[in-house]
Design a protein around this motif. Structure first.
Motif, PDB file in Angstrom:
ATOM      1  N   GLY A   1       0.619  -1.335  -0.280  1.00 16.19           N
ATOM      2  CA  GLY A   1      -0.138   0.135   0.116  1.00 16.19           C
ATOM      3  C   GLY A   1       0.850   1.057   0.034  1.00 16.19           C
ATOM      4  O   GLY A   1       2.062   1.244   0.050  1.00 16.19           O
ATOM      5  N   SER A   2       0.186   2.412  -0.183  1.00 17.68           N
ATOM      6  CA  SER A   2       0.811   3.637  -0.160  1.00 17.68           C
ATOM      7  C   SER A   2      -0.097   4.868   0.061  1.00 17.68           C
ATOM      8  O   SER A   2      -1.528   4.474  -0.116  1.00 17.68           O
ATOM      9  CB  SER A   2       1.591   3.832  -1.409  1.00 17.68           C
ATOM     10  OG  SER A   2       0.663   4.001  -2.578  1.00 17.68           O
ATOM     11  N   GLY A   3       0.330   6.123   0.611  1.00 17.25           N
ATOM     12  CA  GLY A   3      -0.798   6.872   0.906  1.00 17.25           C
ATOM     13  C   GLY A   3      -1.212   7.603  -0.517  1.00 17.25           C
ATOM     14  O   GLY A   3      -2.451   8.114  -0.316  1.00 17.25           O
ATOM     15  N   SER A   4      -0.544   7.418  -1.599  1.00 12.83           N
ATOM     16  CA  SER A   4      -1.006   8.174  -2.782  1.00 12.83           C
ATOM     17  C   SER A   4      -2.170   7.157  -3.341  1.00 12.83           C
ATOM     18  O   SER A   4      -2.684   7.850  -4.640  1.00 12.83           O
ATOM     19  CB  SER A   4       0.266   8.249  -3.565  1.00 12.83           C
ATOM     20  OG  SER A   4       0.690   6.808  -3.946  1.00 12.83           O
ATOM     21  N   MET A   5      -2.454   5.858  -2.967  1.00 10.94           N
ATOM     22  CA  MET A   5      -3.451   5.450  -3.491  1.00 10.94           C
ATOM     23  C   MET A   5      -4.739   6.021  -3.065  1.00 10.94           C
ATOM     24  O   MET A   5      -5.852   5.722  -3.786  1.00 10.94           O
ATOM     25  CB  MET A   5      -3.574   3.785  -2.659  1.00 10.94           C
ATOM     26  CG  MET A   5      -2.520   3.037  -3.373  1.00 10.94           C
ATOM     27  SD  MET A   5      -2.571   1.557  -2.322  1.00 10.94           S
ATOM     28  CE  MET A   5      -4.224   0.802  -2.914  1.00 10.94           C
ATOM     29  N   TYR A   6      -4.829   6.743  -2.184  1.00  9.47           N
ATOM     30  CA  TYR A   6      -6.175   7.379  -1.550  1.00  9.47           C
ATOM     31  C   TYR A   6      -6.460   8.858  -1.716  1.00  9.47           C
ATOM     32  O   TYR A   6      -5.854   9.722  -1.034  1.00  9.47           O
ATOM     33  CB  TYR A   6      -5.998   6.909  -0.054  1.00  9.47           C
ATOM     34  CG  TYR A   6      -5.867   5.588   0.183  1.00  9.47           C
ATOM     35  CD1 TYR A   6      -7.129   5.091   0.491  1.00  9.47           C
ATOM     36  CD2 TYR A   6      -4.843   5.056   0.363  1.00  9.47           C
ATOM     37  CE1 TYR A   6      -6.993   3.345   0.671  1.00  9.47           C
ATOM     38  CE2 TYR A   6      -4.783   3.633   0.931  1.00  9.47           C
ATOM     39  CZ  TYR A   6      -5.831   2.895   0.813  1.00  9.47           C
ATOM     40  OH  TYR A   6      -5.578   1.474   1.338  1.00  9.47           O
ATOM     41  N   ASN A   7      -6.865   8.983  -3.038  1.00  9.49           N
ATOM     42  CA  ASN A   7      -7.149  10.521  -3.315  1.00  9.49           C
ATOM     43  C   ASN A   7      -8.159  11.123  -2.505  1.00  9.49           C
ATOM     44  O   ASN A   7      -9.474  10.459  -2.519  1.00  9.49           O
ATOM     45  CB  ASN A   7      -7.750  10.454  -4.877  1.00  9.49           C
ATOM     46  CG  ASN A   7      -8.002  11.928  -5.352  1.00  9.49           C
ATOM     47  OD1 ASN A   7      -8.679  12.523  -4.616  1.00  9.49           O
ATOM     48  ND2 ASN A   7      -7.486  12.407  -6.363  1.00  9.49           N
ATOM     49  N   ALA A   8      -7.882  12.219  -1.764  1.00  8.38           N
ATOM     50  CA  ALA A   8      -8.869  12.707  -0.772  1.00  8.38           C
ATOM     51  C   ALA A   8      -9.508  13.891  -1.072  1.00  8.38           C
ATOM     52  O   ALA A   8     -10.124  14.745  -0.221  1.00  8.38           O
ATOM     53  CB  ALA A   8      -8.095  12.963   0.623  1.00  8.38           C
ATOM     54  N   ARG A   9      -9.970  14.091  -2.381  1.00  4.30           N
ATOM     55  CA  ARG A   9     -10.550  15.269  -2.715  1.00  4.30           C
ATOM     56  C   ARG A   9     -11.824  15.364  -2.080  1.00  4.30           C
ATOM     57  O   ARG A   9     -12.480  16.611  -1.895  1.00  4.30           O
ATOM     58  CB  ARG A   9     -10.469  15.505  -4.398  1.00  4.30           C
ATOM     59  CG  ARG A   9     -11.303  14.454  -5.050  1.00  4.30           C
ATOM     60  CD  ARG A   9     -11.110  14.547  -6.508  1.00  4.30           C
ATOM     61  NE  ARG A   9     -11.746  15.807  -6.999  1.00  4.30           N
ATOM     62  CZ  ARG A   9     -11.019  16.803  -7.393  1.00  4.30           C
ATOM     63  NH1 ARG A   9      -9.666  16.998  -7.469  1.00  4.30           N
ATOM     64  NH2 ARG A   9     -11.546  17.999  -7.765  1.00  4.30           N
ATOM     65  N   ARG A  10     -12.697  14.342  -2.154  1.00  4.51           N
ATOM     66  CA  ARG A  10     -14.031  14.421  -1.670  1.00  4.51           C
ATOM     67  C   ARG A  10     -14.216  14.818  -0.255  1.00  4.51           C
ATOM     68  O   ARG A  10     -14.743  15.564   0.329  1.00  4.51           O
ATOM     69  CB  ARG A  10     -14.988  13.362  -2.091  1.00  4.51           C
ATOM     70  CG  ARG A  10     -15.413  13.116  -3.328  1.00  4.51           C
ATOM     71  CD  ARG A  10     -16.024  11.893  -3.810  1.00  4.51           C
ATOM     72  NE  ARG A  10     -15.599  10.563  -3.585  1.00  4.51           N
ATOM     73  CZ  ARG A  10     -15.861   9.609  -2.726  1.00  4.51           C
ATOM     74  NH1 ARG A  10     -16.635   9.692  -1.776  1.00  4.51           N
ATOM     75  NH2 ARG A  10     -14.972   8.429  -2.723  1.00  4.51           N
ATOM     76  N   MET A  11     -13.382  14.210   0.336  1.00  3.90           N
ATOM     77  CA  MET A  11     -13.166  14.430   1.897  1.00  3.90           C
ATOM     78  C   MET A  11     -12.945  15.813   2.072  1.00  3.90           C
ATOM     79  O   MET A  11     -13.219  16.551   2.978  1.00  3.90           O
ATOM     80  CB  MET A  11     -12.224  13.473   2.466  1.00  3.90           C
ATOM     81  CG  MET A  11     -12.112  13.394   4.270  1.00  3.90           C
ATOM     82  SD  MET A  11     -11.251  12.226   4.702  1.00  3.90           S
ATOM     83  CE  MET A  11     -12.192  10.674   4.516  1.00  3.90           C
ATOM     84  N   ALA A  12     -11.658  16.212   1.633  1.00  2.00           N
ATOM     85  CA  ALA A  12     -11.202  17.594   1.755  1.00  2.00           C
ATOM     86  C   ALA A  12     -12.233  18.717   1.215  1.00  2.00           C
ATOM     87  O   ALA A  12     -12.357  19.710   2.053  1.00  2.00           O
ATOM     88  CB  ALA A  12      -9.803  17.658   1.303  1.00  2.00           C
ATOM     89  N   GLY A  13     -12.781  18.402  -0.075  1.00  2.00           N
ATOM     90  CA  GLY A  13     -13.496  19.586  -0.415  1.00  2.00           C
ATOM     91  C   GLY A  13     -14.844  19.386   0.303  1.00  2.00           C
ATOM     92  O   GLY A  13     -15.348  20.652   0.677  1.00  2.00           O
ATOM     93  N   GLN A  14     -15.644  18.345   0.401  1.00  2.00           N
ATOM     94  CA  GLN A  14     -16.869  18.509   1.151  1.00  2.00           C
ATOM     95  C   GLN A  14     -16.751  18.721   2.717  1.00  2.00           C
ATOM     96  O   GLN A  14     -17.546  19.613   3.167  1.00  2.00           O
ATOM     97  CB  GLN A  14     -17.656  17.148   0.996  1.00  2.00           C
ATOM     98  CG  GLN A  14     -18.815  17.127   1.921  1.00  2.00           C
ATOM     99  CD  GLN A  14     -19.574  15.566   2.014  1.00  2.00           C
ATOM    100  OE1 GLN A  14     -19.370  14.573   1.079  1.00  2.00           O
ATOM    101  NE2 GLN A  14     -20.015  15.139   3.041  1.00  2.00           N
TER     102      GLN A  14
END
Length: 533
Positions: free
Chosen positions: A136-149
């Motif tokens: 695994g890696s941190g970059s697998m998890y795109n957090a745009r929905r969590m950060a934006g919403q």
């Protein structure tokens, strides 16, 4: 254990999100603009797409190479100029279907912030990825929905894995906890640099799933975490998880295990691995440091459950620390998926090792010994549509749900806990298992509701499921803001207490919607407690 994990999912590791999906193309967006931030170590250039700002591949510690292999992480050195932060850094060494991926220069993290926020400073959520401590890696998890919403800053670090993260040897400082030390270094980086992104260094929520959840729980019991986090979220990863023989996956000769090991056990594993690579007694460390990554990958699978306690970072077994109240008293969200083991059992069957009416009694005997008869009477084959589903239910109840309930009870006696169960029976087939086995809310199937995995929103979620995703993000991010999970259009989430054990079931409206359940009754925890006494 590595071979077991590969068997379970036919190549996709069971404790991470194995992304097998049709690409969902995002709508046309404005042309991204560069965004420069000044850190304590230098300036970086990220990307502003009008919705979120992303900064990828930020080095948070010096490369753990050469003499720094198997040493505590060293604070990142300052640089001149503007470092590029528009693409992910290298993932840590790991294997995928026998192919080596990544490299040792891997201590990078990624930051996602809302492009515009109605309030500042923003809370920071630090995500620890799963992957069985092996991939695994941190970059697998795109957090745009969590950060934006949610108007939060999301940080997703890498940490050393396998032999590189959890090797222990006699006389080696930091033995068995190098990956944990990397996570702590990422948290220290966040304290120093959160304000540069508009974040509040005094409001940090640590969040993780599977191995990341187990790491999060372990860090709650570490003296080194004090002052670094203010809240925690554990998804399928409490300290009290444990698997009787064969309950992680019904593979013959698999022993019982927990996510954590004593320092002595970890050292024994390290010495055996060194011997396997031809290292002479008393010269193991120098010998292993001279080995290339490709050679060390031959022993990497050995270190999937050897995060060491009895160490400076983890003085106690995290399970014992949780039970005895020796942990950081911060508000917590803690839960699991309803059918954690279904994907493991289906993957094992796909690999040619199915649960059958003939081997069901042997699996029971191997796992529960003299009490196997009691368990078989509680979980008779005739009550299930298949032997595989019967065994998956036994495993989900005994190895996941009831230990999670126990952990929540231990924490709730001393701090505020919000307990949940993700229960979408039609959740995505996260591991891509080609099977007609009823996967339900299997392990890791909650991840697409929070993140765009590998940068893509999950194709195929219904409108009801997307609504559930927005509600979950609302709960998670409001918890980061104020310490209480709230979501627009969603029921109130009451704290779990020893006397009022409110567990919130998270599922779409067509399946009954979000609401309280009796987790102990649903997973027969009174039976399991009686069995262990």
């Amino acid at each position: 254990m590595r071979r077991l994990l590969a068997l379970v999912t036919g190549g996709c590791l069971a404790m991470t999100a194995c992304v097998t999906q049709a690409a969902a193309q995002p709508p046309t967006a404005p042309k991204p603009r560069p965004s420069i931030v000044k850190l304590d170590s230098g300036r970086i250039r990220g990307v502003d797409d009008g919705t979120v700002r992303t900064y990828s591949g930020i080095r948070f510690a010096q490369p753990p190479l050469g003499r720094l292999r198997w040493k505590e992480p060293v604070r990142v050195a300052p640089w001149r100029g503007v470092a590029d932060a528009t693409k992910p850094g290298r993932q840590c060494p790991q294997a995928d279907k026998g192919k080596q991926l990544g490299g040792e220069d891997c201590l990078f993290l990624n930051v996602t912030t809302p492009a515009k926020a109605s309030r500042k400073p923003l809370p920071v959520m630090v995500w620890l990825h799963g992957g069985g401590f092996l991939d695994g890696s941190g970059s697998m998890y795109n957090a745009r929905r969590m950060a934006g919403q949610g108007e939060v800053i999301v940080v997703t670090p890498n940490y050393r894995l396998g032999a590189f993260g959890y090797l222990a040897l006699p006389g080696l400082p930091g033995s068995g906890t190098f990956g944990l030390a990397d996570q702590l270094e990422a948290l220290r980086w966040v304290r120093r640099n959160a304000a540069a992104f508009g974040g509040d260094p005094g409001n940090v929520t640590l969040i993780g799933q599977s191995a990341g959840g187990m790491s999060t729980c372990a860090l709650l019991t570490s003296p080194a975490t004090r002052g670094l986090i203010d809240k925690a979220v554990m998804q399928s990863g409490t300290c009290t998880l444990n698997w009787p023989a064969g309950t992680y996956a019904p593979v013959p000769d698999t022993p019982p295990f927990t996510p954590y090991a004593s320092l002595k056990t970890s050292r024994d594993i390290g010495l055996a691995a060194a011997k396997q690579l031809g290292c002479a007694a008393g010269e193991e460390l120098e010998c292993l440091r001279s080995k290339p990554v490709s050679e060390l990958m031959k022993i990497n699978e050995t270190f999937g459950a050897s995060l060491a306690h009895g160490t400076p970072l983890l003085p106690l077994d995290p399970a014992q620390a949780l039970r005895t109240g020796k942990f950081l008293r911060v508000p917590v969200i803690s839960g699991a998926t309803r059918s954690e083991s279904n994907g493991f059992v289906a993957g094992t069957a796909q690999a040619g090792i199915p649960v059958t009416a003939e081997n069901y009694p042997a699996l029971m005997k191997n796992a529960f010994g003299e009490q196997a008869g009691k368990v078989m009477r509680e979980y008779p084959l005739k009550a299930f549509s298949s032997p595989g589903l019967a065994w998956a239910t036994v495993s989900s109840d005994r190895a996941w749900a009831c230990p999670t309930l126990e952990g929540n009870e231990a924490m709730a006696a001393r701090t505020t806990v919000y307990a949940y169960e993700f229960a979408d029976a039609k959740a995505p087939n996260i591991a891509g298992i080609p099977s007609d086995f009823p996967l339900g809310a299997q392990h890791a199937s909650d991840l697409p509701y929070l993140f765009d995995l590998d940068g893509e929103a999950w194709d195929g979620l219904t409108s009801e499921q997307w609504r559930l995703a927005r509600q979950m993000i609302g709960y998670w991010t409001s918890f980061a803001h104020i310490g209480r999970p709230q979501a627009v259009g969603a029921p109130a989430w009451h704290a779990f207490t020893p006397s009022g054990q409110t567990v919130l079931s998270l599922k779409p409206t067509s399946q009954g919607g979000i609401g309280p359940i009796d987790l102990g009754d649903e997973h027969r925890c009174a039976f399991w407690r009686g069995l262990s006494n």
